[in-house]
Design a protein around this motif. Structure first.
Motif, PDB file in Angstrom:
ATOM      1  N   LEU A 183       2.195  -4.772   4.718  1.00  0.00           N
ATOM      2  CA  LEU A 183       1.662  -5.915   3.975  1.00  0.00           C
ATOM      3  C   LEU A 183       2.543  -6.241   2.771  1.00  0.00           C
ATOM      4  CD1 LEU A 183      -2.192  -5.265   4.044  1.00  0.00           C
ATOM      5  CD2 LEU A 183      -0.937  -7.086   5.184  1.00  0.00           C
ATOM      6  N   GLY A 184       3.007  -5.198   2.098  1.00  0.00           N
ATOM      7  CA  GLY A 184       3.857  -5.422   0.931  1.00  0.00           C
ATOM      8  C   GLY A 184       5.143  -6.136   1.305  1.00  0.00           C
ATOM      9  N   ILE A 185       5.793  -5.653   2.366  1.00  0.00           N
ATOM     10  CA  ILE A 185       7.038  -6.292   2.803  1.00  0.00           C
ATOM     11  C   ILE A 185       6.762  -7.721   3.260  1.00  0.00           C
ATOM     12  CG2 ILE A 185       8.903  -6.189   4.496  1.00  0.00           C
ATOM     13  CD1 ILE A 185       8.568  -3.167   4.523  1.00  0.00           C
ATOM     14  N   THR A 186       5.633  -7.914   3.928  1.00  0.00           N
ATOM     15  CA  THR A 186       5.303  -9.252   4.419  1.00  0.00           C
ATOM     16  C   THR A 186       5.102 -10.229   3.273  1.00  0.00           C
ATOM     17  OG1 THR A 186       4.188  -8.227   6.296  1.00  0.00           O
ATOM     18  CG2 THR A 186       3.724 -10.544   5.893  1.00  0.00           C
ATOM     19  N   VAL A 187       4.390  -9.787   2.249  1.00  0.00           N
ATOM     20  CA  VAL A 187       4.152 -10.674   1.106  1.00  0.00           C
ATOM     21  C   VAL A 187       5.477 -11.049   0.447  1.00  0.00           C
ATOM     22  CG1 VAL A 187       3.167 -10.769  -1.216  1.00  0.00           C
ATOM     23  CG2 VAL A 187       1.793  -9.891   0.676  1.00  0.00           C
ATOM     24  N   VAL A 188       6.346 -10.044   0.247  1.00  0.00           N
ATOM     25  CA  VAL A 188       7.647 -10.319  -0.364  1.00  0.00           C
ATOM     26  C   VAL A 188       8.437 -11.304   0.508  1.00  0.00           C
ATOM     27  CG1 VAL A 188       9.896  -9.311  -0.942  1.00  0.00           C
ATOM     28  CG2 VAL A 188       7.786  -8.135  -1.595  1.00  0.00           C
ATOM     29  N   PHE A 189       8.420 -11.060   1.807  1.00  0.00           N
ATOM     30  CA  PHE A 189       9.159 -11.924   2.725  1.00  0.00           C
ATOM     31  C   PHE A 189       8.626 -13.359   2.690  1.00  0.00           C
ATOM     32  CE2 PHE A 189       9.224 -13.895   6.972  1.00  0.00           C
ATOM     33  CZ  PHE A 189      10.586 -14.123   7.071  1.00  0.00           C
ATOM     34  N   LEU A 190       7.307 -13.503   2.738  1.00  0.00           N
ATOM     35  CA  LEU A 190       6.744 -14.853   2.770  1.00  0.00           C
ATOM     36  C   LEU A 190       6.970 -15.593   1.449  1.00  0.00           C
ATOM     37  CD1 LEU A 190       3.450 -14.310   4.800  1.00  0.00           C
ATOM     38  CD2 LEU A 190       5.561 -15.411   5.549  1.00  0.00           C
ATOM     39  N   LEU A 191       6.922 -14.858   0.346  1.00  0.00           N
ATOM     40  CA  LEU A 191       7.231 -15.499  -0.937  1.00  0.00           C
ATOM     41  C   LEU A 191       8.691 -15.955  -0.962  1.00  0.00           C
ATOM     42  CD1 LEU A 191       5.339 -13.166  -3.454  1.00  0.00           C
ATOM     43  CD2 LEU A 191       4.803 -15.546  -2.913  1.00  0.00           C
ATOM     44  N   HIS A 218      16.911 -13.262   2.879  1.00  0.00           N
ATOM     45  CA  HIS A 218      15.907 -13.763   3.819  1.00  0.00           C
ATOM     46  C   HIS A 218      16.258 -13.371   5.241  1.00  0.00           C
ATOM     47  CE1 HIS A 218      14.456 -16.937   6.620  1.00  0.00           C
ATOM     48  NE2 HIS A 218      13.337 -16.740   5.977  1.00  0.00           N
ATOM     49  N   PHE A 219      17.522 -13.511   5.587  1.00  0.00           N
ATOM     50  CA  PHE A 219      17.958 -13.178   6.949  1.00  0.00           C
ATOM     51  C   PHE A 219      17.764 -11.690   7.225  1.00  0.00           C
ATOM     52  CE2 PHE A 219      21.227 -11.919  10.026  1.00  0.00           C
ATOM     53  CZ  PHE A 219      20.887 -12.746  11.079  1.00  0.00           C
ATOM     54  N   ALA A 220      18.104 -10.854   6.233  1.00  0.00           N
ATOM     55  CA  ALA A 220      17.966  -9.400   6.418  1.00  0.00           C
ATOM     56  C   ALA A 220      16.495  -9.010   6.605  1.00  0.00           C
ATOM     57  CB  ALA A 220      18.554  -8.668   5.210  1.00  0.00           C
ATOM     58  N   LEU A 221      15.614  -9.565   5.780  1.00  0.00           N
ATOM     59  CA  LEU A 221      14.185  -9.263   5.922  1.00  0.00           C
ATOM     60  C   LEU A 221      13.648  -9.769   7.255  1.00  0.00           C
ATOM     61  CD1 LEU A 221      12.585  -9.844   2.402  1.00  0.00           C
ATOM     62  CD2 LEU A 221      12.471  -7.779   3.791  1.00  0.00           C
ATOM     63  N   LEU A 222      14.166 -10.927   7.668  1.00  0.00           N
ATOM     64  CA  LEU A 222      13.746 -11.503   8.955  1.00  0.00           C
ATOM     65  C   LEU A 222      14.059 -10.531  10.092  1.00  0.00           C
ATOM     66  CD1 LEU A 222      12.628 -14.343   9.862  1.00  0.00           C
ATOM     67  CD2 LEU A 222      14.962 -14.948  10.404  1.00  0.00           C
ATOM     68  N   ALA A 246      11.240  -8.615  12.306  1.00  0.00           N
ATOM     69  CA  ALA A 246      11.186  -8.999  13.724  1.00  0.00           C
ATOM     70  C   ALA A 246      10.827  -7.804  14.601  1.00  0.00           C
ATOM     71  CB  ALA A 246      12.519  -9.593  14.163  1.00  0.00           C
ATOM     72  N   ARG A 247      10.883  -6.612  14.037  1.00  0.00           N
ATOM     73  CA  ARG A 247      10.601  -5.409  14.816  1.00  0.00           C
ATOM     74  C   ARG A 247       9.221  -4.820  14.503  1.00  0.00           C
ATOM     75  NH1 ARG A 247      15.633  -6.465  14.231  1.00  0.00           N
ATOM     76  NH2 ARG A 247      17.204  -5.771  15.711  1.00  0.00           N
ATOM     77  N   VAL A 248       8.425  -5.535  13.726  1.00  0.00           N
ATOM     78  CA  VAL A 248       7.099  -5.026  13.340  1.00  0.00           C
ATOM     79  C   VAL A 248       6.042  -6.043  13.747  1.00  0.00           C
ATOM     80  CG1 VAL A 248       5.692  -4.212  11.413  1.00  0.00           C
ATOM     81  CG2 VAL A 248       8.178  -3.944  11.317  1.00  0.00           C
TER      82      VAL A 248
END
Lengths: 374, 98
Positions: free
Chosen positions: B49-57, B22-26, B30-32
């Motif tokens: 969008l794909g990365i965002t969905v994975v991150f939010l899940l 989670h921290f790594a994705l954050l 943070a740069r997009v």
């Protein structure tokens, strides 16, 4: 027994820990804790100081990119002004950000999205008859609030000119609605103009009430869904008939704008949102875009709907709940904002990573909304 | 065949991996500028969008369900039957009581 206790433990942790953890920041925002407020305000001020280009946005529509560029400066200015009103000690640091936002708002490149639609520049045609409701209304709301916050405002003359132009357009409109674009009229955009005139009236003593009373009456009754009281999203400026339903995104944003100038209509709009659209799961609040029994898709106003939940309606309702002192709803929505917004700190700044320039400007404005004006 | 219960080390490591992912994705996200992709996806929005969905899940699971999930795993480990002791390695020090 062991398994039953495990289930109980899971349920207890899931019901209590997330709402506590995700609500810590919202609690600080609710009371306007200066450190929390200043950190996001600094980020937003830094963003507008760098300048916001329409190329920073991803939509394939040049109109939407222009609207978002404009919206970023407008929400940044409103948020920073609200912070200065609540924390005058931060005004020295944040006022340059407000000036940068206003400079951006009146720049020719930002005005261009509106000029392309009308075939004329909004500020160069203030004596004309065409609507420009969104550009002039949103801009003038900033100018009026800036003038109410800083008596030594440099923008008083422009504020006067736009106010008189808007008042005349409201007065001359057969259906009491000023068009945003040719043959497109939206009550929420008119709400921004109305609020700007109510503040201008309070600051200068000019009587705009006779010009805007019919429009305000339409927002009180005519442009409301008869079942839910939600504000109708779009009105045909020629016939006065609605061609969209009452929706969260328009109703909540209109309630927020109007709350800066009055509390009766804005309070009724917020009550409709709270009664018919607000809900929560495990202490995380949300606002649906459409009332129960109605179905519809997401669009540029609402954002993508997630099981009917409206990102825009949820965000705008944060401002309404603070303006009208609904602590419970504010905390629920703030938890959702923390969960989905993912705030991070960088030095003295804090911002939501899913926000970007527009989202962070909006969140600053929503979290720092001031009490509704009586 | 019955799976052996997870060791304390495995429970802790899996929880730590979740937090670190989670921290790594954050830090990446943070740069997009994500909101613009979410509100009106453009031609180049698919990856974001794909990365965002994975991150939010991942974030939704981490912040809402993971506390209870980890607590239950620790509870089950601490109260595991004595017969499972020999099957769970990993440096456990607490003696179960149930």
């Amino acid at each position: 027994m062991r398994g039953t206790l495990a289930v109980l433990l899971f349920a207890t942790c899931t019901v209590s820990l997330p709402r506590w953890w995700c609500g810590r920041e919202g609690a600080r925002w609710l009371v306007g804790e200066p450190r929390a407020v200043a950190a996001l305000a600094r980020h937003v001020a830094a963003t507008v100081a760098q300048g916001v280009s329409s190329d920073a946005f991803t939509s394939d529509s040049a109109l939407f990119r222009g609207e978002w560029q404009f919206g970023t400066y407008q929400m940044a200015a409103l948020g920073l002004l609200q912070v200065c009103r609540e924390h005058p000690e931060l005004a020295g640091e944040l006022r340059p950000g407000i000036e940068n936002s206003i400079t951006g708002l009146v720049s020719r490149s930002v005005r261009d999205f509106d000029a392309q639609q009308w075939g004329e520049d909004a500020l160069a045609s203030l004596d004309g008859a065409k609507g420009h409701a969104a550009y002039l209304g949103y801009l003038n709301l900033v100018l009026s609030l800036e003038r109410a916050t800083f008596p030594d405002s440099n923008h008083a003359a422009l504020n006067d000119r736009i106010s008189f132009a808007l008042a005349r357009r409201f007065r001359d409109s057969a259906q009491h609605i000023v068009e945003t674009y040719p043959n497109e009229a939206y009550p929420v955009d008119n709400a921004a103009g109305i609020a700007s005139l109510l503040i201008h009236q309070r600051v200068t003593g000019t009587d705009h009430l006779k010009d805007i009373a019919p429009t305000l009456q339409q927002m009180r009754a005519g442009w409301r869904d008869p079942r839910t009281g939600l504000l109708l999203q779009a009105i045909d400026g020629r016939t006065g008939l609605s061609y969209d339903r009452g929706r969260a995104s328009g109703t909540a944003l209109a309630a927020y704008f109007l709350s800066m100038g009055e509390s009766e209509v804005s309070g009724a709009l917020f009550a409709a949102v709270r009664t018919h659209l607000a809900g929560s799961i495990l202490g995380f609040g949300f606002v649906d875009e459409y009332a129960s029994g109605e179905r519809g898709g997401g669009d540029i106003d609402s954002g993508p709907l997630i099981f009917g939940m409206s990102p825009s309606g949820t965000g705008f309702s944060i401002a309404c709940s603070r303006a009208f002192g609904d602590r419970t709803l504010y905390m629920k929505l703030a938890r959702t904002a923390y969960l989905t917004g993912a705030p991070v700190s960088r030095g003295a700044e804090r911002y939501f990573i899913t926000g970007g320039p527009l989202g962070n400007a909006i969140m600053l404005a929503m979290f720092t909304a001031q009490p509704a004006q009586p | 065949m019955k799976r052996p219960p997870p060791s304390l080390r495995r429970i802790v490591v899996e929880a730590a991996v979740l937090v670190l992912a989670h921290f790594a994705l954050l830090q990446v996200l943070a740069r997009v500028n994500l909101l613009e992709h979410l509100l009106a996806p453009g031609a180049g929005s698919r990856g974001a969008l794909g990365i965002t969905v994975v991150f939010l899940l991942l974030r939704g699971f981490l912040l809402v369900f993971a506390p209870g999930w980890v607590a239950v795993r620790l509870w089950l480990w601490a109260t595991r039957p004595k017969a499972e002791f020999s099957g769970s390695s990993g440096g456990e020090t607490a003696a179960p009581t149930a």
